[in-house]
Motif scaffolding. Sequence first.
Motif, mmCIF file in Angstrom:
data_model
loop_
_atom_site.group_PDB
_atom_site.id
_atom_site.type_symbol
_atom_site.label_atom_id
_atom_site.label_comp_id
_atom_site.label_asym_id
_atom_site.label_seq_id
_atom_site.Cartn_x
_atom_site.Cartn_y
_atom_site.Cartn_z
ATOM 1 N N VAL A 44 0.840 -1.193 -0.046
ATOM 2 C CA VAL A 44 -0.046 -0.048 -0.120
ATOM 3 C C VAL A 44 1.010 1.086 0.068
ATOM 4 O O VAL A 44 1.707 1.370 0.820
ATOM 5 C CB VAL A 44 -1.025 -0.098 1.031
ATOM 6 N N VAL A 47 -3.493 5.670 1.082
ATOM 7 C CA VAL A 47 -4.770 5.396 1.388
ATOM 8 C C VAL A 47 -5.499 6.702 1.422
ATOM 9 O O VAL A 47 -5.022 7.732 2.140
ATOM 10 C CB VAL A 47 -5.002 4.799 2.935
ATOM 11 N N CYS A 52 -7.495 2.655 -1.755
ATOM 12 C CA CYS A 52 -5.891 2.730 -1.604
ATOM 13 C C CYS A 52 -5.240 2.423 -3.053
ATOM 14 O O CYS A 52 -5.795 1.691 -3.895
ATOM 15 C CB CYS A 52 -5.496 1.827 -0.477
ATOM 16 N N ASP A 53 -3.992 3.035 -3.205
ATOM 17 C CA ASP A 53 -3.209 2.541 -4.165
ATOM 18 C C ASP A 53 -2.276 1.436 -3.661
ATOM 19 O O ASP A 53 -1.580 1.704 -2.697
ATOM 20 C CB ASP A 53 -2.393 3.786 -4.684
ATOM 21 N N VAL A 54 -1.981 0.398 -4.482
ATOM 22 C CA VAL A 54 -1.378 -0.892 -4.176
ATOM 23 C C VAL A 54 -0.425 -0.964 -5.517
ATOM 24 O O VAL A 54 -0.693 -1.221 -6.621
ATOM 25 C CB VAL A 54 -1.857 -1.999 -3.781
ATOM 26 N N THR A 65 -11.074 -0.644 -0.147
ATOM 27 C CA THR A 65 -10.877 -1.270 1.562
ATOM 28 C C THR A 65 -11.943 -1.587 2.013
ATOM 29 O O THR A 65 -11.697 -1.543 3.536
ATOM 30 C CB THR A 65 -9.988 -0.229 2.186
ATOM 31 N N THR A 79 -0.597 3.019 5.021
ATOM 32 C CA THR A 79 0.491 2.998 4.133
ATOM 33 C C THR A 79 1.627 2.106 4.670
ATOM 34 O O THR A 79 1.999 2.344 6.135
ATOM 35 C CB THR A 79 0.939 4.506 4.053
ATOM 36 N N ALA A 83 -0.543 -6.068 1.482
ATOM 37 C CA ALA A 83 -1.798 -6.388 1.191
ATOM 38 C C ALA A 83 -2.056 -7.455 0.189
ATOM 39 O O ALA A 83 -1.444 -7.958 -0.885
ATOM 40 C CB ALA A 83 -2.599 -5.327 0.558
ATOM 41 N N VAL A 94 -9.047 -4.925 -1.756
ATOM 42 C CA VAL A 94 -8.316 -5.533 -0.919
ATOM 43 C C VAL A 94 -9.138 -6.469 -0.020
ATOM 44 O O VAL A 94 -9.838 -6.029 0.680
ATOM 45 C CB VAL A 94 -7.494 -4.411 -0.124
ATOM 46 N N TYR A 97 -4.833 -7.762 4.658
ATOM 47 C CA TYR A 97 -3.317 -7.538 4.718
ATOM 48 C C TYR A 97 -2.477 -8.340 5.859
ATOM 49 O O TYR A 97 -3.152 -8.907 6.778
ATOM 50 C CB TYR A 97 -3.045 -5.778 5.200
#
Length: 371
Positions: A44, A47, A52-54, A65, A79, A83, A94, A97
């Motif tokens: 991640v 967020v 979130c950007d993964v 999320t 962050t 994930a 997601v 995690y």
Amino acid sequence: MSFPASDSSSSNSPAHALAAIGWDDAWAAEFAPYEAQGLLPGRVVRVDRGQCDVVTAQGTVRADTAFVTPHDPLRVICTGDWAAVEPAGNPRYVKAYLPRRTAFVRSTSSQRSEGQILAANVDHAVIAVSLAVELDLGRIERFLALAWESGAQPLVVLTKADLVPDPVVLAHLVQDVETTAPGVQVLTVCSLTGEGTDVLAAVVSGGTSVLLGVSGAGKSTLANALLGAEVMEVQAARETDGKGRHTTTTRNLLALPGGGVLIDTPGLRGVGLWDAEAGVGQVFSEIEDHAADCRFHDCAHVAEPGCAVLAAVESGALAQRRLESYRKLLRENQRIVAKTDARLRSELRRDWRLKSAEGRANHAAKRGGRL
């Protein structure tokens, strides 16, 4: 910030794209059950509002999320987390995690006294302190307590060193911080000239680092110096008091060109402790060392006979400011813990009643002319 893509389809491959941002065999073993379900591993990097950007082997994906948003604020995804992401879908989700190795947590300013997790799976906690304003040693001690408690290795970086041209004065400031931060490396840098950034880059190249500090500490400028590009927006601090504006509004994970990754965080107005007794003890290790020689094992270091801590203050071996700061942080941490620990809360109330009764008795004795 772009991350490298990979042609490998196996998350266990040594050439896996995520190795550059911390993926290793231990993470691969943890992820094995999710890989059997067809999920992708990813880290991640940001967020924001339920998404979130993964970074995955397929590149950076946007994911929802909803499945990892529990009521406990310390269990929400953040962050730095690793994930398990759906390989396709609109939206992608997601699903889980991995258990965190370390977590940097502070208490919020809300009346509910909740904890807030700022970054996960961090190896180094870089505490940026501006030399443009007077040093606040108490605040540095707070950051250090949280850093030690997180499981990361703290590092204090004194920024804007060009504003202290006198080397003697600069040496004294560094010494003050080193005394405040036993066992912690202290570096001076100037992000504009690059002075000292090479040493810092070498330190943070070996893992994940989180960049912490108040607004105006020069975090975004320092991040740009480490990245070698103007990635983070920078605003000038106010000339009147040296305070900065909140340039960074989200926590971002950035790949460093020399290796390692950096999590940049917004400036923190408050640095509240959150169940950080061990961290406080680490910051004030010299006090704990003296306390081992006290006559009583439960010595409060206030007025007890045979107190080695008070003796150290009297001899000048221990600064009075350090002892007062130690007491303050322990009291604050105890109050925070008591709000979620019924047994401790009961003990504190009992101690308060005993002290109140003792105070009333002493007051009555004085009024009656008795000692």
